[in-house]
Design a protein around this motif. Structure first.
Motif, mmCIF file in Angstrom:
data_model
loop_
_atom_site.group_PDB
_atom_site.id
_atom_site.type_symbol
_atom_site.label_atom_id
_atom_site.label_comp_id
_atom_site.label_asym_id
_atom_site.label_seq_id
_atom_site.Cartn_x
_atom_site.Cartn_y
_atom_site.Cartn_z
ATOM 1 N N GLU A 39 -4.438 7.898 1.703
ATOM 2 C CA GLU A 39 -5.077 6.578 1.816
ATOM 3 C C GLU A 39 -4.651 5.667 0.669
ATOM 4 O O GLU A 39 -4.335 4.493 0.882
ATOM 5 C CB GLU A 39 -6.596 6.745 1.809
ATOM 6 N N PHE A 40 -4.617 6.209 -0.528
ATOM 7 C CA PHE A 40 -4.191 5.448 -1.701
ATOM 8 C C PHE A 40 -2.759 4.935 -1.517
ATOM 9 O O PHE A 40 -2.475 3.755 -1.705
ATOM 10 C CB PHE A 40 -4.291 6.346 -2.942
ATOM 11 N N ASN A 41 -1.851 5.813 -1.116
ATOM 12 C CA ASN A 41 -0.445 5.428 -0.911
ATOM 13 C C ASN A 41 -0.297 4.382 0.189
ATOM 14 O O ASN A 41 0.517 3.466 0.081
ATOM 15 C CB ASN A 41 0.411 6.649 -0.583
ATOM 16 N N ALA A 42 -1.067 4.512 1.241
ATOM 17 C CA ALA A 42 -0.979 3.567 2.360
ATOM 18 C C ALA A 42 -1.438 2.168 1.959
ATOM 19 O O ALA A 42 -0.993 1.184 2.549
ATOM 20 C CB ALA A 42 -1.804 4.078 3.534
ATOM 21 N N ASN A 43 -2.294 2.080 0.958
ATOM 22 C CA ASN A 43 -2.836 0.794 0.551
ATOM 23 C C ASN A 43 -2.156 0.189 -0.672
ATOM 24 O O ASN A 43 -2.582 -0.864 -1.153
ATOM 25 C CB ASN A 43 -4.339 0.917 0.290
ATOM 26 N N LEU A 44 -1.106 0.828 -1.166
ATOM 27 C CA LEU A 44 -0.385 0.261 -2.303
ATOM 28 C C LEU A 44 0.317 -1.025 -1.891
ATOM 29 O O LEU A 44 0.823 -1.136 -0.774
ATOM 30 C CB LEU A 44 0.667 1.247 -2.815
ATOM 31 N N PRO A 45 0.366 -1.993 -2.778
ATOM 32 C CA PRO A 45 1.092 -3.224 -2.456
ATOM 33 C C PRO A 45 2.594 -2.950 -2.368
ATOM 34 O O PRO A 45 3.100 -2.036 -3.023
ATOM 35 C CB PRO A 45 0.768 -4.149 -3.635
ATOM 36 N N ARG A 46 3.272 -3.721 -1.540
ATOM 37 C CA ARG A 46 4.714 -3.562 -1.357
ATOM 38 C C ARG A 46 5.387 -4.918 -1.532
ATOM 39 O O ARG A 46 4.991 -5.885 -0.911
ATOM 40 C CB ARG A 46 5.030 -3.033 0.041
ATOM 41 N N ASP A 89 5.788 -2.760 -6.560
ATOM 42 C CA ASP A 89 4.377 -2.994 -6.278
ATOM 43 C C ASP A 89 4.026 -4.470 -6.309
ATOM 44 O O ASP A 89 3.070 -4.894 -5.679
ATOM 45 C CB ASP A 89 3.492 -2.248 -7.272
#
Length: 131
Positions: A39-46, A89
């Motif tokens: 979940e954390f990885n999926a919500n990281l800014p790109r 990020d």
């Protein structure tokens, strides 16, 4: 396997003022931790960037920054420069990263990053040219 370490997760939680203790409950299971990391990885800014790098820079890209990820490396052009798709990020991280390579890296896109680099370079020049 998670893309980011526990240390990075803790860093982000502290940066965003999330109580880290809320995530370190003694009774949680490995499955809980795995779900939390996913979940954390999926919500990281790109922030995706396309750059062109001098051939001598390519070997250094992998070691130049923890928050810079190489997505794809293209074939050299006629001048030997190599297109590289990267991910960061945030725009600020991309700007600092690119500026660190000086004239050996050029941003192709996005244009707003190029504008940010020009502005930051002007500010650095002003700082060093003032008495």
């Amino acid at each position: 396997m998670p893309r980011y370490s526990t240390r990075l997760l803790v860093h982000y939680l502290k940066f965003w003022d999330v109580p880290v203790s809320a995530y370190f409950i003694p009774s949680f299971s490995a499955d809980y931790w795995q779900r939390l990391l996913v979940e954390f990885n999926a919500n990281l800014p790109r922030f995706e960037v396309m750059v062109r790098v001098a051939p001598e820079v390519l070997p250094r890209l992998r070691y130049a920054g923890y928050f810079a990820k190489i997505e794809q490396i293209g074939s050299p052009d006629a001048a030997g420069w190599i297109p590289v798709a990267m991910r960061f990020d945030a725009q600020e991280a991309a700007c600092a990263y690119v500026l660190g390579f000086g004239a050996q890296m050029k941003v192709l896109e996005p244009l707003e990053l190029r504008d940010s680099i020009v502005q930051t370079a002007k500010e650095a020049i002003a700082l060093y040219t003032k008495g």
